[in-house]
Design a protein around this motif. Sequence first.
Motif, PDB file in Angstrom:
ATOM      1  N   LYS A 170       0.558  -1.056   0.005  1.00 30.95           N
ATOM      2  CA  LYS A 170       0.160  -0.477  -0.161  1.00 30.95           C
ATOM      3  C   LYS A 170       0.482   1.528   0.086  1.00 30.95           C
ATOM      4  CE  LYS A 170      -0.942  -0.572   4.490  1.00 30.95           C
ATOM      5  NZ  LYS A 170      -1.526  -1.361   5.907  1.00 30.95           N
ATOM      6  N   ASP A 171       0.059   2.088  -0.299  1.00 30.92           N
ATOM      7  CA  ASP A 171       1.104   3.503  -0.234  1.00 30.92           C
ATOM      8  C   ASP A 171       2.012   4.208   0.750  1.00 30.92           C
ATOM      9  OD1 ASP A 171       2.121   6.204  -0.749  1.00 30.92           O
ATOM     10  OD2 ASP A 171       0.301   6.591  -1.033  1.00 30.92           O
ATOM     11  N   LYS A 225       1.297   7.172   2.818  1.00 25.00           N
ATOM     12  CA  LYS A 225       0.391   7.371   3.285  1.00 25.00           C
ATOM     13  C   LYS A 225       0.016   6.247   4.973  1.00 25.00           C
ATOM     14  CE  LYS A 225      -2.133   9.371  -0.105  1.00 25.00           C
ATOM     15  NZ  LYS A 225      -3.764   9.120  -1.374  1.00 25.00           N
ATOM     16  N   HIS A 261       0.677  -1.024  -7.225  1.00 28.84           N
ATOM     17  CA  HIS A 261       0.624   0.336  -8.847  1.00 28.84           C
ATOM     18  C   HIS A 261       2.188  -0.016  -8.766  1.00 28.84           C
ATOM     19  CE1 HIS A 261      -3.197   2.044  -8.358  1.00 28.84           C
ATOM     20  NE2 HIS A 261      -3.002   1.307  -6.154  1.00 28.84           N
TER      21      HIS A 261
END
Length: 252
Positions: free
Chosen positions: A170-171, A174, A195
């Motif tokens: 996940k990012d 963040k 991503h």
Amino acid sequence: MSKARFQRVTLKLSGEALQGAQGYGIDPPVLDTIAGEIKAVIELGVETAVVIGGGNIFRGVKASAKGMDRASADYMGMMATVMNAIALQDGLERIGVYTRVLSAIEMKEVAESYIRRRATRHLEKGRVVIFAAGTGNPYFTTDTAAALRAMEVGSQVLLKATKVDGVYDKDPLKHDDAVRFDRLEYLDVLSRGLHVMDATAISLCKENNLPIVVFDMLATGNIERVVCGEKLGTLVAPKHYEWPEEEPSSRS
């Protein structure tokens, strides 16, 4: 001097890499830094192609989301990549690196038209080849263009330069608990929706067994480290792929 592990590579740069902290356009000091990083790779004798995005100037997907015709917006984005390519060419040539900009859309006053054999010949002569205007077609990203051009010119690896040090679940900007992957297979990227690059680009690389290295562009010397075999960032490759262990044979 370290020995390169690859003879020919394709580097994918986002347009945002050129904007620095200013948030838009091209930041000259950042451009000069990137040019210096590429020069260090060239000095190792590595044939280097670059595919550059245009998101620092215009992003077709965002414009389309706000009501603009998608094809028109994408063509505008392609024009932005040409502007970035010319800027990078200028930065490289100011420090003594010979370059050629090859555009998928004909703009003969500022760039050569893309021809695969011409691009390959430029690489063989030690010139940095900057591919502009994506694939020349709307609805395709510059990630897809990078995968396509890398395979067309016979690159041994696709280097995906990003703002973070690899691929996370996940990012990481963040989420403090984000976990970085050292290695992934293509289907892992697609099934988890990670991503890395868009699905078309990943699929092209999978079909042709082209390894992808996702690494942090902001750290000085990282491109050279990857080319010299240091295992930075995240490797996306077939299960049994191994890093080259010996210096590739010199160009004939």
